[in-house]
Write a protein that holds these residues in place. Structure first.
Motif, mmCIF file in Angstrom:
data_model
loop_
_atom_site.group_PDB
_atom_site.id
_atom_site.type_symbol
_atom_site.label_atom_id
_atom_site.label_comp_id
_atom_site.label_asym_id
_atom_site.label_seq_id
_atom_site.Cartn_x
_atom_site.Cartn_y
_atom_site.Cartn_z
ATOM 1 N N ARG A 82 0.835 -1.024 0.062
ATOM 2 C CA ARG A 82 0.052 -0.089 0.088
ATOM 3 C C ARG A 82 0.577 1.159 -0.174
ATOM 4 O O ARG A 82 0.580 2.317 -0.824
ATOM 5 N N GLU A 86 1.035 4.318 -2.952
ATOM 6 C CA GLU A 86 0.602 5.533 -2.291
ATOM 7 C C GLU A 86 1.814 6.065 -2.988
ATOM 8 O O GLU A 86 1.430 7.415 -3.941
ATOM 9 N N VAL A 197 -6.386 2.607 -3.503
ATOM 10 C CA VAL A 197 -5.584 4.087 -3.096
ATOM 11 C C VAL A 197 -5.523 4.714 -4.342
ATOM 12 O O VAL A 197 -5.665 6.508 -4.537
ATOM 13 N N HIS A 201 -7.372 8.706 -4.329
ATOM 14 C CA HIS A 201 -6.828 9.855 -4.763
ATOM 15 C C HIS A 201 -8.093 11.105 -6.089
ATOM 16 O O HIS A 201 -7.611 12.300 -6.142
#
Length: 346
Positions: A82, A86, A197, A201
């Motif tokens: 993760r 990112e 993720v 965003h």
């Protein structure tokens, strides 16, 4: 140019790339700082940039490398966590062309072969030297019929290489009033974890609800559904509702999720009331689905070659004459608004 703090990883990459015709490794570096010292003299077309490095990591080095070598294409590489998802998305937002997932174990021979193949394929694509399977189909052309029969009831968007940055820009340019009236379903070629993720965003940019698609959930205006990595996302009608159909069917065009799966489902469920957007991407995923959408009377807008990182997916549709419009990225949001008001912005 290969930038990685692991001597073993660099040696593997150098060996693989040296065996590829048309690819020359002009430099290697063990940190971002060393890469910065070498980049002007080496003058690479593509930088393969590891994220996790001492002294200066990939995220820190990226903007400086882009400033030192304007026009260079940066391909970031990282293992699937993760945290790295990112960081990779931050890199894509800041100018990296694409990313490649590193195998978590060098002992996994199958994963290493897949990594090598993807690395080489993407280097060729972002350097603009990959063979275009659709080149023989001739120049791009617009659809013969460009009239739009009905206001869109759903927006479906497909993208691959270069897509995360293009998608974030597109969604950020769509007015909240349009997003509030239109359900949106997105297929971006990404592995699991990355898509979750990515949805986060997009939510920060869109100002509306964005989440990974869940099987059986109803699509509704004001929500952007992102196809989860490793699973297809389609649509089915149940009475008055349209539901997401998330499943692990076989890959289509070596892709899962596949744009074809979404587009074919949108054609079956919405017919001419679907609006399809195809952004930058390698390969031809979406072409078969675009044929179904065009046959149903749905308009298709593709990103133009100049603003695409790779004009594979949109180019295949444009060359077959299926696109209602071929537009620079920054003109696609106004075109969507035009469709919502009853007329396309050509």
């Amino acid at each position: 140019m290969v930038v990685d703090d692991s001597a073993v990883a660099r040696a593997l990459a150098l060996r693989w790339l040296s065996e590829e015709p048309g690819i020359d490794v002009v430099a290697e570096a063990e940190t971002g700082r060393v890469a910065l010292a070498l980049v002007a003299r080496a003058d690479p077309d593509v930088i393969v940039l590891d994220l996790d490095m001492p002294d200066m990591d990939g995220l820190t080095a990226l903007p400086e490398l882009l400033a030192a070598r304007p026009g260079v294409a940066v391909l970031v590489v990282s293992t699937l966590t993760r945290r790295n998802a990112e960081i990779s998305l931050h890199c894509l937002a800041r100018g990296a062309a694409d990313y490649v997932q590193k195998p978590s174990s060098r002992g996994d021979a199958e994963a290493l072969v897949a990594f090598r193949n993807e690395l080489v394929e993407k280097i060729r694509a972002i350097a603009g030297r990959g063979a275009n399977p659709d080149a023989a189909a001739g120049p791009p052309r617009l659809a013969a019929s460009r009239s739009v029969a009905t206001r869109p009831a759903c927006l479906v968007v497909g993208a691959s290489t270069g897509g995360p940055r293009a998608m974030m820009r597109l969604i950020g340019q769509l007015p909240a009033s349009v997003l509030a009236r239109l359900p949106v379903v997105v297929v971006q070629h990404m592995p699991p974890i990355f898509t979750a993720v990515f949805a986060e965003h997009l939510a920060a940019i869109a100002g509306c609800e964005v989440r990974e698609a869940r099987d059986g959930e109803a699509v509704r205006p004001g929500v952007i559904h992102v196809a989860p990595g490793g699973l297809h996302t389609g649509l089915v009608r149940r009475g008055a509702d349209v539901l997401l159909h998330v499943h692990d069917g076989p890959p289509t065009n070596v892709c899962r999720p596949s744009v074809n799966v979404l587009f074919e489902a949108a054609a079956a469920v919405y017919g001419g009331a679907a609006l399809a957007i195809v952004l930058t991407g390698m390969g031809r995923d979406g072409l078969v689905g675009a044929r179904s959408l065009a046959a149903a009377g749905a308009p298709i807008v593709v990103q133009d070659e100049v603003t695409s990182i790779v004009w594979g997916m949109p180019g295949a549709i444009a060359r077959e004459g299926l696109a209602h419009a071929i537009l620079p990225l920054d003109r696609i949001a106004p075109a969507i608004c035009g469709f919502m008001e009853g007329g396309a912005d050509d």
